[in-house]
Scaffold this active site. Structure first.
Site, PDB file in Angstrom:
ATOM      1  N   ASP A  96       0.862  -1.176   0.000  1.00  0.00           N
ATOM      2  CA  ASP A  96       0.000   0.000   0.000  1.00  0.00           C
ATOM      3  C   ASP A  96       0.903   1.232   0.000  1.00  0.00           C
ATOM      4  O   ASP A  96       1.896   1.265   0.724  1.00  0.00           O
ATOM      5  CB  ASP A  96      -0.845  -0.021   1.284  1.00  0.00           C
ATOM      6  N   ASP A 197      -3.180   4.584  -2.368  1.00  0.00           N
ATOM      7  CA  ASP A 197      -4.190   5.161  -1.494  1.00  0.00           C
ATOM      8  C   ASP A 197      -4.705   6.497  -2.038  1.00  0.00           C
ATOM      9  O   ASP A 197      -3.903   7.340  -2.458  1.00  0.00           O
ATOM     10  CB  ASP A 197      -3.534   5.386  -0.119  1.00  0.00           C
ATOM     11  N   GLU A 252      -6.986   3.585  -5.577  1.00  0.00           N
ATOM     12  CA  GLU A 252      -8.214   3.809  -4.816  1.00  0.00           C
ATOM     13  C   GLU A 252      -8.823   5.108  -5.316  1.00  0.00           C
ATOM     14  O   GLU A 252      -8.253   6.179  -5.127  1.00  0.00           O
ATOM     15  CB  GLU A 252      -7.906   3.906  -3.317  1.00  0.00           C
ATOM     16  N   HIS A 326     -10.762  -2.817   4.571  1.00  0.00           N
ATOM     17  CA  HIS A 326     -10.613  -2.303   5.938  1.00  0.00           C
ATOM     18  C   HIS A 326     -11.360  -0.997   6.167  1.00  0.00           C
ATOM     19  O   HIS A 326     -11.335  -0.476   7.276  1.00  0.00           O
ATOM     20  CB  HIS A 326      -9.125  -2.103   6.216  1.00  0.00           C
ATOM     21  N   ASP A 327     -11.982  -0.439   5.131  1.00  0.00           N
ATOM     22  CA  ASP A 327     -12.749   0.805   5.281  1.00  0.00           C
ATOM     23  C   ASP A 327     -14.248   0.578   5.192  1.00  0.00           C
ATOM     24  O   ASP A 327     -15.023   1.543   5.170  1.00  0.00           O
ATOM     25  CB  ASP A 327     -12.375   1.795   4.165  1.00  0.00           C
TER      26      ASP A 327
HETATM   27  C1  GLC Z   1      -7.869   5.385   2.307  1.00  0.00           C
HETATM   28  C2  GLC Z   1      -7.567   4.250   3.241  1.00  0.00           C
HETATM   29  C3  GLC Z   1      -8.131   4.584   4.585  1.00  0.00           C
HETATM   30  C4  GLC Z   1      -7.460   5.843   5.076  1.00  0.00           C
HETATM   31  C5  GLC Z   1      -7.546   6.978   4.051  1.00  0.00           C
HETATM   32  C6  GLC Z   1      -6.562   8.058   4.350  1.00  0.00           C
HETATM   33  O1  GLC Z   1      -9.194   5.585   2.083  1.00  0.00           O
HETATM   34  O2  GLC Z   1      -8.046   3.062   2.723  1.00  0.00           O
HETATM   35  O3  GLC Z   1      -8.029   3.544   5.491  1.00  0.00           O
HETATM   36  O4  GLC Z   1      -8.039   6.262   6.281  1.00  0.00           O
HETATM   37  O5  GLC Z   1      -7.253   6.549   2.767  1.00  0.00           O
HETATM   38  O6  GLC Z   1      -5.268   7.627   4.083  1.00  0.00           O
END
Ligand code: GLC
Ligand code: CA
Length: 549
Positions: A96, A197, A252, A326-327
């Protein structure tokens, strides 16, 4: 066809996967000890959420040093061992990478705070006060203003996420050069790719502070989502790092329309391999708001999925398929039935996902039907996003009960419970006290599931196997059948040789539907099917995958 288009990715949230030293936090040696398990599942790649040095305000998404492994997870030697042990088993490793922001403990930010002339100052995004207050009305994604005042400099810095996570200024060439250098460092270690990310937020509009207090309160997303230079920046990373290293990359991309996702992932443009998008997991937001009790209509879900299926394929893009990460709260608790029909529901979601076009992802615990945490006290939560949202809800006059109920449904902490390996108190995750404690004892565990006949784990294995051997599942076109059906999701995948039909009953009632002649069952979550004279009766949460003879 690329290898990663046929393979399955398994997401590990290291903190909650396997602890090896009894400190209650999962770690690298723990992951190594479970590689055989993952190999047995049949996955081809692992995505590891961040393990770099971090104060842990956002569980590692706040990076203090990009070049170091956080001691809580182990050492660089441990990491190198993980890499080689994974490779021995033919499993690739995707790291990541958080490039939109750093931790405020990063040495870049510490330098940036020293003075406006410090060369690192401009690594971040600063604005002067406007009439003595924040430059604009943006709210952070973790609640509160997106700007933080630094009195010594009489300036505000931008933080789209936690206040301890300042956003990086990608307009600065020196910053970009530092980033390419750092990405190359990881590439040279022999990793196989990156999950990037919130990567579509890195290019901020120059005019962004002009989004004033007069405009409706918003998070300013139009000023930084898929911003003016984002495709250039990503292409530059491709040329320098991703391309030469043959990386598998996944971006993402929140709040992104299909037309943009196509640009990020069409191979001709040389940017990313595939895209995570989130419209389908926002289907139970009420009026676009996350922190509400949500309900969803199956037709809304199927129409979103279908639009992404057909248009990404038509324009040469590539989807990353997922229900959980995880989100996200666990999909089994959210879209199906995690109680009486728990096994069927887990398998149904798996089948619907694996039948679609794209690369499927399994989030740790999906393969044993893990469900939401159902915490009953705010003190059980550790996640800043959830805790801030809770206080915000109370501030807005909501009752504690309702706010907690909303967190039970929507909080991402729900999916961060430690992995359930066996039936002991802390499930074989740790011999100490887990960093996040389960509310109830749940009798689902790897040990128990593997002992059960026709279990969920084996169902995933079968799906992984099918995707490797039936190319129609990889390259076939997609067609939604019965778009108005609010109970059963039916779609076809077809090419000029084969046709696959997936049907999934998202209700607890039996549903009868027509099926054209000539289809055989290849996989079903009840083991058999009830097909009679062109009519199939789908039992509660039944899903079937059929193939035309
Ligand atoms: C992404 C991650 C998340 C994090 C955010 C800020 O959405 O998946 O867990 O809090 O970015 O880095
Ligand atoms: Ca540990």
């Amino acid at each position: 066809m690329k290898e990663w288009q046929k393979e399955t990715v398994y997401q590990i949230y290291p903190r909650s996967f396997q602890d090896s030293n009894g400190d209650g936090i999962g770690d690298i040696n723990g992951i190594i000890s479970r590689l055989d398990y993952l190999q047995k599942l049949g996955i081809g790649l692992i995505w590891l959420t961040p393990m770099y040095l971090s104060p842990g305000n956002d569980n590692g998404y706040d990076i203090a040093d990009y070049y170091r492994i956080d001691p809580v997870f182990g050492t660089m030697d441990d990491f190198e061992k993980l890499l080689s042990e994974a490779h021995k088993r033919d499993i690739k490793i995707i790291m990541d990478m958080v490039l939109n922001h750093t931790s405020n403990e990063n040495s870049w930010f510490k330098e940036a705070l020293k003075s406006k002339d410090n060369p690192y100052h401009n690594y971040y995004i600063w604005r002067d006060p406007v009439d003595g207050h924040e430059p604009n009305n943006w709210v952070s994604k973790f609640s509160g203003s997106a700007w933080k005042y630094v009195p010594e400099l009489d300036q505000y810095y931008l933080h789209l996420y936690d206040v301890t996570m300042p956003d990086l200024n990608w307009r600065n060439e020196n910053l970009r050069a530092e980033i390419f250098k750092m990405l190359t460092y990881w590439a040279n270690k022999g990793i196989d790719g990156f999950r990037l990310d919130v990567i579509n937020n890195i290019s901020k509009d120059k005019n962004m502070p002009n989004d004033t207090f007069n405009t409706p309160l918003d998070d300013g997303r139009n000023f930084y989502t898929n911003g003016p230079h984002v495709h250039e920046y990503i292409h530059e990373m491709y040329e320098k790092v991703f391309g030469p290293n043959k990386f598998v990359t996944v971006g993402e991309l929140s709040s992104t329309p299909i037309s943009e996702a196509v640009k990020y992932t069409n191979p001709k443009r040389q940017e990313l391999s595939m895209a995570f998008t989130f419209h389908h997991v926002k289907v139970d937001y009420t009026n676009g708001k996350k922190w509400t009790l949500g309900h969803y209509k199956l037709t809304d879900l199927t129409s979103i999925l279908s639009a992404w299926q057909t248009q990404m394929q038509r324009h040469g893009g590539w989807n990353a398929l997922f229900w959980n990460n995880h989100d996200q709260p666990r999909a089994i608790s959210r879209f199906t039935n995690d109680d009486e029909y728990r096994d069927q529901s887990a398998k149904l979601l798996a089948m619907v996902e694996f039948g679609l076009q794209g690369t499927p992802y399994i989030y740790q615990g999906d393969e044993i039907a893990m469900k939401n945490a159902y915490f009953t006290d705010i003190k059980q939560y550790k996640d800043h996003e959830s805790i801030n949202a809770y206080h915000e809800m109370l501030k807005n006059g909501m009752s504690e009960d309702l706010a907690l109920q909303i967190l039970q449904q929507k909080s991402r902490e729900n999916s961060r419970l430690p992995m359930q390996w066996d039936s002991t108190k802390y499930y074989g995750f740790t011999t100490g006290q887990p960093w996040l404690k389960p509310q109830h004892h749940d009798d689902y565990s790897v040990e128990k599931v593997l002992k059960t006949k026709n279990n969920i784990f084996d169902f995933y294995r079968a799906l992984i196997f099918l995707r490797k051997h039936k190319t129609v599942l990889v390259d076939g076109e997609y067609k939604l059948l019965n778009p108005k059906d609010n109970s059963v999701y039916s779609y076809e995948r077809f090419n000029n040789k084969r046709k696959i039909l997936v049907m999934a009953n998202f209700t607890e009632h039996a549903q009868e539907r027509d099926v054209a002649a000539g289809f055989d069952l290849i996989l079903g979550n009840y083991g058999d099917m009830q097909l009679n004279q062109g009519k199939i009766t789908l039992r509660p949460y039944e899903s079937v995958m059929l193939e035309k003879k």
